[in-house]
Design a protein around this motif. Structure first.
Motif, mmCIF file in Angstrom:
data_model
loop_
_atom_site.group_PDB
_atom_site.id
_atom_site.type_symbol
_atom_site.label_atom_id
_atom_site.label_comp_id
_atom_site.label_asym_id
_atom_site.label_seq_id
_atom_site.Cartn_x
_atom_site.Cartn_y
_atom_site.Cartn_z
ATOM 1 N N GLN A 427 -2.996 9.030 -0.779
ATOM 2 C CA GLN A 427 -4.347 8.462 -0.773
ATOM 3 C C GLN A 427 -4.326 7.007 -1.221
ATOM 4 O O GLN A 427 -4.936 6.137 -0.584
ATOM 5 N N LEU A 428 -3.626 6.727 -2.323
ATOM 6 C CA LEU A 428 -3.564 5.358 -2.829
ATOM 7 C C LEU A 428 -2.869 4.431 -1.830
ATOM 8 O O LEU A 428 -3.333 3.311 -1.587
ATOM 9 N N ALA A 429 -1.771 4.893 -1.250
ATOM 10 C CA ALA A 429 -1.037 4.069 -0.292
ATOM 11 C C ALA A 429 -1.869 3.815 0.955
ATOM 12 O O ALA A 429 -1.925 2.683 1.468
ATOM 13 N N THR A 430 -2.533 4.844 1.461
ATOM 14 C CA THR A 430 -3.348 4.681 2.666
ATOM 15 C C THR A 430 -4.500 3.724 2.415
ATOM 16 O O THR A 430 -4.801 2.852 3.240
ATOM 17 N N GLY A 431 -5.162 3.870 1.261
ATOM 18 C CA GLY A 431 -6.250 2.958 0.934
ATOM 19 C C GLY A 431 -5.784 1.520 0.807
ATOM 20 O O GLY A 431 -6.466 0.585 1.254
ATOM 21 N N PHE A 432 -4.616 1.316 0.205
ATOM 22 C CA PHE A 432 -4.065 -0.025 0.011
ATOM 23 C C PHE A 432 -3.692 -0.649 1.356
ATOM 24 O O PHE A 432 -4.056 -1.801 1.651
ATOM 25 N N VAL A 433 -2.977 0.101 2.182
ATOM 26 C CA VAL A 433 -2.559 -0.400 3.494
ATOM 27 C C VAL A 433 -3.776 -0.685 4.369
ATOM 28 O O VAL A 433 -3.849 -1.726 5.044
ATOM 29 N N ALA A 434 -4.742 0.226 4.366
ATOM 30 C CA ALA A 434 -5.932 0.041 5.196
ATOM 31 C C ALA A 434 -6.679 -1.237 4.820
ATOM 32 O O ALA A 434 -7.169 -1.970 5.698
ATOM 33 N N GLU A 435 -6.765 -1.530 3.524
ATOM 34 C CA GLU A 435 -7.486 -2.733 3.094
ATOM 35 C C GLU A 435 -6.795 -3.995 3.588
ATOM 36 O O GLU A 435 -7.464 -4.945 4.027
ATOM 37 N N LEU A 436 -5.482 -4.039 3.544
ATOM 38 C CA LEU A 436 -4.771 -5.211 4.036
ATOM 39 C C LEU A 436 -4.876 -5.327 5.547
ATOM 40 O O LEU A 436 -4.955 -6.442 6.085
ATOM 41 N N LEU A 437 -4.929 -4.211 6.253
ATOM 42 C CA LEU A 437 -5.123 -4.267 7.701
ATOM 43 C C LEU A 437 -6.524 -4.758 8.049
ATOM 44 O O LEU A 437 -6.721 -5.388 9.091
ATOM 45 N N ARG A 438 -7.492 -4.485 7.194
ATOM 46 C CA ARG A 438 -8.838 -5.024 7.415
ATOM 47 C C ARG A 438 -8.852 -6.539 7.277
ATOM 48 O O ARG A 438 -9.737 -7.215 7.802
ATOM 49 N N GLY A 439 -7.892 -7.067 6.518
ATOM 50 C CA GLY A 439 -7.895 -8.495 6.201
ATOM 51 C C GLY A 439 -7.536 -9.399 7.346
ATOM 52 O O GLY A 439 -7.811 -10.600 7.302
ATOM 53 N N GLY A 440 -6.897 -8.899 8.372
ATOM 54 C CA GLY A 440 -6.525 -9.737 9.502
ATOM 55 C C GLY A 440 -5.242 -9.268 10.151
ATOM 56 O O GLY A 440 -4.762 -8.163 9.922
ATOM 57 N N GLU A 441 -4.686 -10.150 10.945
ATOM 58 C CA GLU A 441 -3.491 -9.819 11.733
ATOM 59 C C GLU A 441 -2.238 -9.912 10.871
ATOM 60 O O GLU A 441 -2.037 -10.892 10.158
ATOM 61 N N LEU A 442 -1.379 -8.897 10.964
ATOM 62 C CA LEU A 442 -0.145 -8.856 10.174
ATOM 63 C C LEU A 442 0.981 -9.607 10.854
ATOM 64 O O LEU A 442 1.075 -9.654 12.090
#
Length: 477
Positions: A427-442
């Motif tokens: 849960q913590l990892a998914t929430g963290f990764v999802a937030e960075l993906l919301r931030g823009g293009e990787l």
């Protein structure tokens, strides 16, 4: 290696039978033991058993030691068959498990027989947390496991505090966005934010800025890598542990109800539970969650098809339920699968160690109690002779049940010894990764991964930079 003897019959065996009664387990030669030590055991020790040694970890990755270790294990299997093969481990005769059916026998077996408190764990945790779950056996383990399961909501799809925890993970990840992320985030920046996530979720908001607590824990885990060999460091280690526990005690005394510490009073406990001593391992496990998150971001940055699918899933979940919500998290199975897949490709614990407390049967052979058992989880998860997705990024295998059904693919262990915090960590990892993906293009720099080539057994994270380019201009760039 004369500890092993033939079985008089095959009744009551827990393993499969393709050799018949009277068979004997194969034994590695002196040359094979030497190659195994140099190619498999030594690189794992050098990079760190309890905490990564950054410089040596980079050297091991650049030397492609993981591939050489896997080739050594494959040669043993080709010569000796399904095994297990008796080898010389760090603490005596060890059954090296090279067959997936035997992996299931070990991991699905009772921890009273396949005990987790091996010499390596007891020696390492003696300096960090000798009363922790992973260094326990028998009644001690039972009561400590019950406490861990209750506080961590083991087996539950979402933790009871998931609403708050997902907000924390999102806030800490969002704090990385901006000019710094456009320039590229290094592993230290991501680790520091993950440590804040852990302090806030495990100990409460009062611990958010307590970097000294995390520093002391890192010092203890670095010492644990030596497995008690540096006895001249014992006094300094005790002082560091005492200071860490004193800092932790402040947060437990006035427990934040939105933290794991706030759940202690409602969890089962007994005289041997030592609840304050279980927290250390949660932070240690969080470092594995951090690694899987960084690896998942790196994979998504270098695999456009999977990246587009993950972003589309997040956008759909946010539209339907809002960002950083439990309902939204439940609509992100693909992002979660990306984290699980990263952990499969580069498992946080590449070798699962057990010790037997009673006779164990392996097809037609019997091994006495008191021997070690080693499951090379990293090898089985990347076994190209057995699974067709071994060296590629395949999150879909976690969605269709292929990876979940394969006990040899066990990045967080399985059975009675599976990590109590597996679901919470995801849960913590998914929430963290999802937030960075919301931030823009990787984008990823300092590393070469491609969907066109087999993925390496390891990569040097010291050189890694993860860039996040927002869809709108960022002030200051």
């Amino acid at each position: 290696m004369s500890l092993l003897r033939s079985a008089p019959g095959d009744s009551g065996r827990t393993g499969s039978d393709d050799t018949g009664p009277g068979a004997e387990l194969p034994t590695a030669s002196a040359g094979e033991n030497l190659r195994l030590t140099l190619a498999y055991f030594l690189p794992q020790y050098l990079k760190g058993v309890f905490r990564l040694r950054p410089r040596l970890g980079s050297l091991v990755a650049r030397a492609d030691a993981g591939r050489r270790g896997a080739e050594t294990l494959r040669r043993l299997r080709r010569r000796h068959g399904r095994g297990p093969v008796v080898v010389r481990g760090t603490s005596g005769p060890t059954l090296l498990v090279l067959d997936p059916e035997d992996v299931r026998q070990v991991l699905a077996g009772p921890v009273d027989v396949y005990a987790v408190d091996t010499w390596e764990k007891v020696s390492g945790f003696a300096s960090v947390q000798p009363d922790g779950l992973v260094a326990s056996h028998g009644r001690q383990r039972a009561v400590r496991r019950a406490f861990n399961d209750a506080v961590l909501d083991a087996g539950c799809p979402v933790h009871r505090l998931a609403d708050h925890f997902l907000r924390v993970a999102g806030e800490e990840a969002a704090a990385l966005l901006g000019p710094r992320s456009v320039a590229g985030l290094g592993p230290d920046a991501l680790r520091e934010r993950f440590e804040r996530v852990g302090r806030r979720c495990f100990l409460g908001e009062a611990a958010a800025d307590d970097v000294e607590f995390s520093r002391l824990l890192a010092e203890l885990l670095a010492e644990a890598n030596w497995l008690g060999a540096r006895r001249w460091r014992a006094a300094a280690t005790r002082r560091a542990r005492r200071r860490m526990m004193q800092r932790q005690a402040r947060y437990l005394a006035e427990a934040d109800p939105r933290s794991l510490a706030g759940l202690f009073t409602g969890a089962p406990r007994g005289p041997e539970t030592a609840p304050e001593c279980q927290v250390t391992h949660w932070f240690m496990a969080l470092s594995a969650v951090h690694s899987a998150s960084v690896q998942a971001l790196t994979l998504l940055a270098t695999h456009p098809r999977q990246y587009r699918r993950a972003v589309a899933e997040i956008e759909a979940a946010d539209r339907a339920h809002g960002a950083r919500t439990v309902a939204g998290y439940m609509q992100m199975p693909y992002v979660r699968a990306c984290v699980q897949e990263a952990a499969r490709l580069w498992p946080p614990v590449p070798s699962l160690m057990r010790r037997t407390t009673a006779e164990t049967r392996w097809r037609g052979a019997v091994a006495p109690g008191g021997v070690n058992v080693l499951v090379p989880a990293g090898f089985h998860a990347r076994d190209g002779e057995r699974i067709d997705y071994a060296h590629r990024f395949a999150p879909e295998k976690w969605l269709d049940g292929t990876a979940e059904a394969d006990w040899a693919v066990s990045p967080f262990s399985r059975g009675e010894a599976q990590c109590s915090g597996t679901e919470l960590g995801l849960q913590l990892a998914t929430g963290f990764v999802a937030e960075l993906l919301r931030g823009g293009e990787l984008a990823a720099a300092g590393i070469r991964l491609s969907p066109e080539r087999p993925l390496p057994y390891a990569f040097d994270t010291a050189r890694l930079r993860i860039g996040i380019r927002p869809t709108r201009p960022v002030e200051g760039t």
